[in-house]
Scaffold this motif. Sequence first.
Motif, PDB file in Angstrom:
ATOM      1  N   LEU A  13       4.936  -7.666 -34.878  1.00 60.24           N
ATOM      2  CA  LEU A  13       4.037  -6.924 -34.000  1.00 60.24           C
ATOM      3  C   LEU A  13       2.802  -6.490 -34.790  1.00 60.24           C
ATOM      4  O   LEU A  13       1.671  -6.577 -34.305  1.00 60.24           O
ATOM      5  CB  LEU A  13       4.744  -5.702 -33.411  1.00 60.24           C
ATOM      6  CG  LEU A  13       5.696  -5.943 -32.234  1.00 60.24           C
ATOM      7  CD1 LEU A  13       6.392  -4.649 -31.862  1.00 60.24           C
ATOM      8  CD2 LEU A  13       4.950  -6.510 -31.034  1.00 60.24           C
ATOM      9  N   LEU A  14       3.027  -6.040 -36.023  1.00 63.77           N
ATOM     10  CA  LEU A  14       1.908  -5.668 -36.878  1.00 63.77           C
ATOM     11  C   LEU A  14       1.061  -6.885 -37.229  1.00 63.77           C
ATOM     12  O   LEU A  14      -0.174  -6.829 -37.206  1.00 63.77           O
ATOM     13  CB  LEU A  14       2.424  -5.011 -38.162  1.00 63.77           C
ATOM     14  CG  LEU A  14       3.154  -3.673 -38.026  1.00 63.77           C
ATOM     15  CD1 LEU A  14       3.675  -3.225 -39.382  1.00 63.77           C
ATOM     16  CD2 LEU A  14       2.241  -2.610 -37.431  1.00 63.77           C
ATOM     17  N   ALA A  15       1.731  -7.992 -37.561  1.00 58.14           N
ATOM     18  CA  ALA A  15       1.007  -9.202 -37.967  1.00 58.14           C
ATOM     19  C   ALA A  15       0.174  -9.764 -36.816  1.00 58.14           C
ATOM     20  O   ALA A  15      -0.981 -10.171 -37.008  1.00 58.14           O
ATOM     21  CB  ALA A  15       1.986 -10.254 -38.473  1.00 58.14           C
ATOM     22  N   THR A  16       0.742  -9.793 -35.623  1.00 58.87           N
ATOM     23  CA  THR A  16       0.012 -10.316 -34.468  1.00 58.87           C
ATOM     24  C   THR A  16      -1.174  -9.419 -34.136  1.00 58.87           C
ATOM     25  O   THR A  16      -2.276  -9.899 -33.840  1.00 58.87           O
ATOM     26  CB  THR A  16       0.948 -10.439 -33.254  1.00 58.87           C
ATOM     27  OG1 THR A  16       2.096 -11.215 -33.612  1.00 58.87           O
ATOM     28  CG2 THR A  16       0.243 -11.120 -32.097  1.00 58.87           C
ATOM     29  N   GLY A  17      -0.958  -8.104 -34.211  1.00 56.10           N
ATOM     30  CA  GLY A  17      -2.062  -7.181 -33.990  1.00 56.10           C
ATOM     31  C   GLY A  17      -3.156  -7.355 -35.036  1.00 56.10           C
ATOM     32  O   GLY A  17      -4.352  -7.311 -34.717  1.00 56.10           O
ATOM     33  N   ALA A  18      -2.759  -7.567 -36.290  1.00 56.46           N
ATOM     34  CA  ALA A  18      -3.734  -7.789 -37.363  1.00 56.46           C
ATOM     35  C   ALA A  18      -4.525  -9.060 -37.124  1.00 56.46           C
ATOM     36  O   ALA A  18      -5.749  -9.106 -37.339  1.00 56.46           O
ATOM     37  CB  ALA A  18      -3.016  -7.848 -38.709  1.00 56.46           C
TER      38      ALA A  18
ATOM     39  N   GLU B  25       6.092   4.870 -36.737  1.00 55.92           N
ATOM     40  CA  GLU B  25       6.747   4.178 -35.620  1.00 55.92           C
ATOM     41  C   GLU B  25       5.864   3.042 -35.112  1.00 55.92           C
ATOM     42  O   GLU B  25       4.646   3.191 -34.977  1.00 55.92           O
ATOM     43  CB  GLU B  25       7.023   5.160 -34.484  1.00 55.92           C
ATOM     44  CG  GLU B  25       7.770   4.535 -33.311  1.00 55.92           C
ATOM     45  CD  GLU B  25       8.068   5.525 -32.202  1.00 55.92           C
ATOM     46  OE1 GLU B  25       8.490   5.094 -31.117  1.00 55.92           O
ATOM     47  OE2 GLU B  25       7.870   6.738 -32.434  1.00 55.92           O
ATOM     48  N   ILE B  26       6.468   1.892 -34.859  1.00 58.26           N
ATOM     49  CA  ILE B  26       5.742   0.725 -34.357  1.00 58.26           C
ATOM     50  C   ILE B  26       6.051   0.576 -32.874  1.00 58.26           C
ATOM     51  O   ILE B  26       7.200   0.359 -32.485  1.00 58.26           O
ATOM     52  CB  ILE B  26       6.147  -0.549 -35.118  1.00 58.26           C
ATOM     53  CG1 ILE B  26       5.844  -0.381 -36.612  1.00 58.26           C
ATOM     54  CG2 ILE B  26       5.407  -1.770 -34.564  1.00 58.26           C
ATOM     55  CD1 ILE B  26       6.430  -1.477 -37.469  1.00 58.26           C
ATOM     56  N   THR B  27       5.003   0.681 -32.036  1.00 60.92           N
ATOM     57  CA  THR B  27       5.220   0.594 -30.592  1.00 60.92           C
ATOM     58  C   THR B  27       4.641  -0.671 -29.978  1.00 60.92           C
ATOM     59  O   THR B  27       5.035  -1.060 -28.886  1.00 60.92           O
ATOM     60  CB  THR B  27       4.601   1.817 -29.884  1.00 60.92           C
ATOM     61  OG1 THR B  27       3.189   1.860 -30.174  1.00 60.92           O
ATOM     62  CG2 THR B  27       5.242   3.106 -30.372  1.00 60.92           C
ATOM     63  N   GLY B  28       3.696  -1.316 -30.672  1.00 60.83           N
ATOM     64  CA  GLY B  28       3.102  -2.516 -30.091  1.00 60.83           C
ATOM     65  C   GLY B  28       1.989  -3.068 -30.952  1.00 60.83           C
ATOM     66  O   GLY B  28       1.781  -2.658 -32.099  1.00 60.83           O
ATOM     67  N   LEU B  29       1.226  -4.014 -30.375  1.00 53.24           N
ATOM     68  CA  LEU B  29       0.156  -4.688 -31.102  1.00 53.24           C
ATOM     69  C   LEU B  29      -0.920  -3.715 -31.561  1.00 53.24           C
ATOM     70  O   LEU B  29      -1.589  -3.951 -32.575  1.00 53.24           O
ATOM     71  CB  LEU B  29      -0.469  -5.766 -30.223  1.00 53.24           C
ATOM     72  CG  LEU B  29       0.465  -6.895 -29.759  1.00 53.24           C
ATOM     73  CD1 LEU B  29      -0.306  -7.867 -28.865  1.00 53.24           C
ATOM     74  CD2 LEU B  29       1.057  -7.631 -30.946  1.00 53.24           C
ATOM     75  N   VAL B  30      -1.112  -2.615 -30.825  1.00 49.30           N
ATOM     76  CA  VAL B  30      -2.139  -1.646 -31.180  1.00 49.30           C
ATOM     77  C   VAL B  30      -1.908  -1.082 -32.581  1.00 49.30           C
ATOM     78  O   VAL B  30      -2.869  -0.765 -33.300  1.00 49.30           O
ATOM     79  CB  VAL B  30      -2.193  -0.511 -30.134  1.00 49.30           C
ATOM     80  CG1 VAL B  30      -0.898   0.287 -30.120  1.00 49.30           C
ATOM     81  CG2 VAL B  30      -3.373   0.410 -30.396  1.00 49.30           C
TER      82      VAL B  30
END
Length: 354
Positions: free
Chosen positions: A272-277, A242-247
């Motif tokens: 969201l994954l890319a920005t967090g990365a 599950e993807i909840t945010g940048l974390v």
Amino acid sequence: MTAPAKPTYDDVLRIPAPPGRGAAAGRPLRIEEVAERAGVAPITVSRVLRHPEKVNRETRDRILEVIEATGYASNPHARALRSGRSNVVVAFVSNILSQQFGLAVRSFAATLEPEGFEVLVGQTSYSYAKEVAMIQSLRGIRPAAVMFTGVIELHENRAALAELGIPVIETWAFPRDPIDMLVGLSNTDAGAMAARRLADAGHRRVAFIGRSSGRGALRRDGFRAAAAELGLDVVHEIGVGEITGLVDGRAAFTALLDRGGRIDAVFCANDLLATGALIEARSRGLTVPRDLAVLGFGDNDVADQITPGLTTITFDSAAIGRIAGELLLARLSDTPSAEPRRAVELALVERGSV
């Protein structure tokens, strides 16, 4: 760079019902079964229940004979359709934090509300259990229609939706066999586009970060196939639940680096994954794209504000909601579109991270 003019079908996962569930015995007759027995389309059965005067007498009589013989008219959902009184449309989103889903639902509501409909929103959180519970709740709500920011994989949920006899709009993928109406995009083409963009930039050792199921898996498979054709080496694949945010993006990027090995670029199948990365890369002193290129999917406002900016594959999510609303209005007014299945185009937004 754009995707092919004719979108590639997504091989969406279909999950059969467990033994003893979803069997015909003891369940209400589906509108599709009534239509099959009468030799007509399901929409024609719906039209007879709601506006019988709009169906020619011979066809109407044949459908009514099947309804009488099967007892379908005693189905409460059939009665609700016949009354045509519901003005509630339910929209189920996978994640309420997603900017793209939010844009789509707002556009969907803006199209329907001027025509007297009320849009209720629920969240499935990419959970099969929640999806099952919410679809079952529709029996009590008896909405005029339902829209999903996704496609339904569980056979029992597909059957339950068909049994309701109401318009169903799936989005965000492009399967060969939607339940009813579809406004989607080819996730397979999105993955292939990502591989081509990284190859064009000269990257050869690449990685993937994305959900390990659903649309993430479709993008992963498209990425894999195109990478193989282009001679790219997919060094690592990081699956996310599950993807909840940048974390979640930061954690996935950390897991990627922990695996070791030289990597030129990473495709994150969710922004969201890319920005967090991208944030995690900067916190570790990596220079993007010199040390490692990052390519995203979906586009969001945060990605446009951070340096060096996130190159991303994008599409018009607001258009998905608007087109879905237009298709639904046409169906509810008994003037269904000649094209109940639409695909939106993919495009690339360059911001310097590849």
